[in-house]
Design an enzyme around this catalytic site. Structure first.
Site, PDB file in Angstrom:
ATOM      1  N   GLU A  13      -0.966  -6.155  -1.131  1.00 41.96           N
ATOM      2  CA  GLU A  13      -1.955  -6.478   0.050  1.00 41.96           C
ATOM      3  C   GLU A  13      -2.336  -7.966   0.079  1.00 41.96           C
ATOM      4  O   GLU A  13      -3.937  -8.286  -0.044  1.00 41.96           O
ATOM      5  CB  GLU A  13      -3.133  -5.299  -0.079  1.00 41.96           C
ATOM      6  CG  GLU A  13      -2.647  -3.837   0.230  1.00 41.96           C
ATOM      7  CD  GLU A  13      -3.732  -3.062   0.572  1.00 41.96           C
ATOM      8  OE1 GLU A  13      -4.787  -3.219   0.470  1.00 41.96           O
ATOM      9  OE2 GLU A  13      -3.189  -1.785   0.899  1.00 41.96           O
ATOM     10  N   GLU A  70       2.297   2.496  -0.493  1.00 41.22           N
ATOM     11  CA  GLU A  70       1.034   3.418  -0.387  1.00 41.22           C
ATOM     12  C   GLU A  70       0.705   4.425   0.772  1.00 41.22           C
ATOM     13  O   GLU A  70       1.047   3.653   2.116  1.00 41.22           O
ATOM     14  CB  GLU A  70      -0.268   2.379  -0.590  1.00 41.22           C
ATOM     15  CG  GLU A  70      -0.429   1.676  -1.913  1.00 41.22           C
ATOM     16  CD  GLU A  70      -1.525   0.779  -2.102  1.00 41.22           C
ATOM     17  OE1 GLU A  70      -2.710   1.235  -1.336  1.00 41.22           O
ATOM     18  OE2 GLU A  70      -1.548  -0.161  -2.750  1.00 41.22           O
TER      19      GLU A  70
HETATM   20  O1  AHR Z   1      -5.004   3.084  -2.950  1.00 42.28           O
HETATM   21  C1  AHR Z   1      -6.481   2.417  -2.953  1.00 42.28           C
HETATM   22  C2  AHR Z   1      -6.263   1.011  -2.281  1.00 42.28           C
HETATM   23  O2  AHR Z   1      -5.837   0.984  -1.183  1.00 42.28           O
HETATM   24  C3  AHR Z   1      -5.270   0.145  -3.036  1.00 42.28           C
HETATM   25  O3  AHR Z   1      -5.936  -0.422  -4.028  1.00 42.28           O
HETATM   26  C4  AHR Z   1      -5.129  -1.071  -2.166  1.00 42.28           C
HETATM   27  O4  AHR Z   1      -3.670  -1.639  -2.113  1.00 42.28           O
HETATM   28  C5  AHR Z   1      -5.265  -0.219  -0.695  1.00 42.28           C
HETATM   29  O5  AHR Z   1      -6.309  -0.886   0.160  1.00 42.28           O
END
Ligand code: AHR
Length: 499
Positions: free
Chosen positions: A176, A299
């Site tokens: 991210e 994710e």
């Molecule tokens: O999964 C929780 C968070 O969500 C992670 O640390 C991040 O990469 C995303 O914003």
């Protein structure tokens, strides 16, 4: 009320392989995921092997987890790996500034994570630090883990008790970086990606599969820029998308006890993954028509308000039949895009967001999402069969979505698995599954289902078996067609062996 739907499976039309890595998971130094959920330490009264919980490992092993991502998430771009090696008692203690402001004692580091992967027999996927780390730091981490030759980092690893290098395939260059990983513009990150990945070396026979940080949801400019500037230097690019019924800023919605309209909204938002993958793939196709570069959804999952009374920075949420349906329809989307989507990692494995396991002290429970992954594991590495679904509409305040989602695969033994989700919270569904190509065969069919009576049915430490799979027998056979009756908000897996 029961309505009609049809799923046509062309059993002789194999369209790619469902990469087992679509069934991957994610573990971050966040809340009680690593500490408590996985790592309890060697001196804990909770039964453990070298500090890692036995109950959690045994349950995870049953899922055939293919790949596990670590150490973050946002934590990854604040993590300095050298803090997590050497004798545990002398490792640095620090504040986990991103997640809850709690003490991070670094007891779970590189050796412990790779030991966990060995126990789970899964591939590690390491996220490197671009946001606050240096090129040298990233390069040395790879050297530490994978170099078997004469090298300062290999010597350090040996001093720390590991003679032979590990095999590390998956390595993410940042996380991210458009947000918590440095708030970068895509042009800037693309240049940094090119620079950092240069020093992510292949030592001896180890071959690293390099994963660039991809977009947040519908940020198509990020994808366009990264593909334009760096696609030749990556094996894959990531995508992050969470299913949030409300909004990140004004309340995400509760994990349990939510109003009925939030069920439909949640399904609708989960199905948005289809549009995201289609549009990002179209951009990728322009630069990479042969689909060499994988799209990795590293994710995904539901993100609700934390359980009342828990640390807001711990992201601890309950998990209901709604989560299982979200997982089912999302995995179907990944499977249908298996030409481009090469990995996905549910966030997160234990005690954080859409977990497959929750723990409390020595207690542990398996969530409905766990059972969904258990049912669907038969799709791993199987051939995707061309499937066409004709579905009734499921109406809600925010519009209409298909009531039925389906996907079919054939495994190495020739068994066909058809998974079906009925996302309606109130209507059952009659589904005719036409198995084209099996007209003159003798079929033996078994079914397993996951369903519940209330929209927020979930498992608790007191009642851990409220939601669990059961044999599914509500089907009849007519020639090569199966007529199944799905309960509202249910998942069914049919296994078909043809002779
Ligand atoms: O999964 C929780 C968070 O969500 C992670 O640390 C991040 O990469 C995303 O914003």
């Amino acid at each position: 009320k029961t309505v009609a739907n049809k799923v046509i499976v062309n059993t002789d039309l194999k369209e790619g392989t469902v990469n087992r890595n679509l069934y991957g998971h994610f573990s971050e130094h966040l809340g009680r995921c690593i500490y408590e959920g996985i790592w309890v330490g060697e001196d804990s009264p909770i039964p453990n092997t070298n500090g890692i919980r036995n109950d959690v490992v045994a349950s995870l092993k049953k899922l055939n987890i293919p790949v596990l991502r670590w150490p973050g998430g946002c934590f990854a771009d604040e993590y300095h790996w050298k803090d997590g090696i050497g004798p545990r008692e002398s490792r640095k203690r620090m504040i986990n500034t991103h997640w809850g402001g709690v003490i991070e004692n670094n007891h779970f580091g590189t050796h412990e994570f790779l030991m966990l992967c060995e126990m789970l027999e899964c591939e590690p996927y390491i996220s490197g630090n671009v946001g606050s780390g240096t090129v040298q730091e990233m390069s040395e981490w790879v050297e530490y883990m994978t170099s078997g030759g004469v090298s300062p980092m290999a010597d350090l690893r040996k001093q720390n008790g590991r003679e032979k290098p590990w095999h590390i395939k998956y390595f993410g260059v940042g996380n991210e970086n458009w947000g918590c990983g440095g708030n970068m513009r895509p042009e800037y990150y693309a240049d940094l990606y090119r620079q950092y990945q240069t020093y992510v070396r292949n030592y001896e026979d180890n071959r690293i599969y390099k994963i660039a940080c991809g977009p947040n949801g519908a940020d198509y400019r990020w994808m366009e820029t990264l593909m334009k500037e760096a696609h030749t230097k990556m094996d894959a690019i990531s995508l992050h998308y969470y299913t949030v019924p409300g909004s990140f800023w004004d309340g995400k919605g509760a994990a349990t006890g939510f109003p009925e309209n939030e069920w439909h909204l949640t399904m609708k938002k989960a199905l948005y993954m289809e549009e995201l993958i289609t549009k990002h793939s179209a951009i990728m196709d322009q630069y990479d028509p042969d689909k060499r570069v994988g799209l990795i959804v590293d994710e995904w999952g539901t993100w609700f308000d934390v359980e009342p009374g828990t640390n807001p920075g711990f992201l601890y949420q309950q998990n209901t039949i709604r989560d299982a349906l979200v997982a089912g329809i999302t995995l179907h989307i990944f499977q249908e895009h298996c030409d481009r989507v090469q990995m996905a990692n549910l966030a997160q494995i234990v005690n954080v967001l859409q977990s497959v396991i929750l723990t409390e002290g020595e207690k542990m429970l398996l969530t409905p999402t766990y059972h969904l992954f258990d049912l669907f594991k038969v799709h791993q590495d199987a051939a995707r069969l061309h499937t066409h679904s004709i579905s009734q509409d499921y109406e809600g305040e925010s519009g209409s979505i298909p009531q039925i989602s389906a996907s079919a695969t054939e495994d190495g033994q020739g068994r066909i698995h058809v998974s079906l989700c009925n996302v309606s919270h109130q209507d059952g569904a009659e589904v005719e599954i036409e198995l084209r190509g099996l007209e003159n065969k003798t079929l033996s069919i078994t079914g397993t289902g996951l369903s519940a009576d209330v929209i927020d049915a979930h498992n608790t430490f007191e009642q851990p078996d409220n939601v669990k799979p059961a044999p599914f027998q509500s089907f009849t056979r007519e020639g090569s067609a199966i007529k199944a009756k799905l309960a509202p908000m249910s998942v069914v897996l049919l296994e078909i062996a043809a002779e």
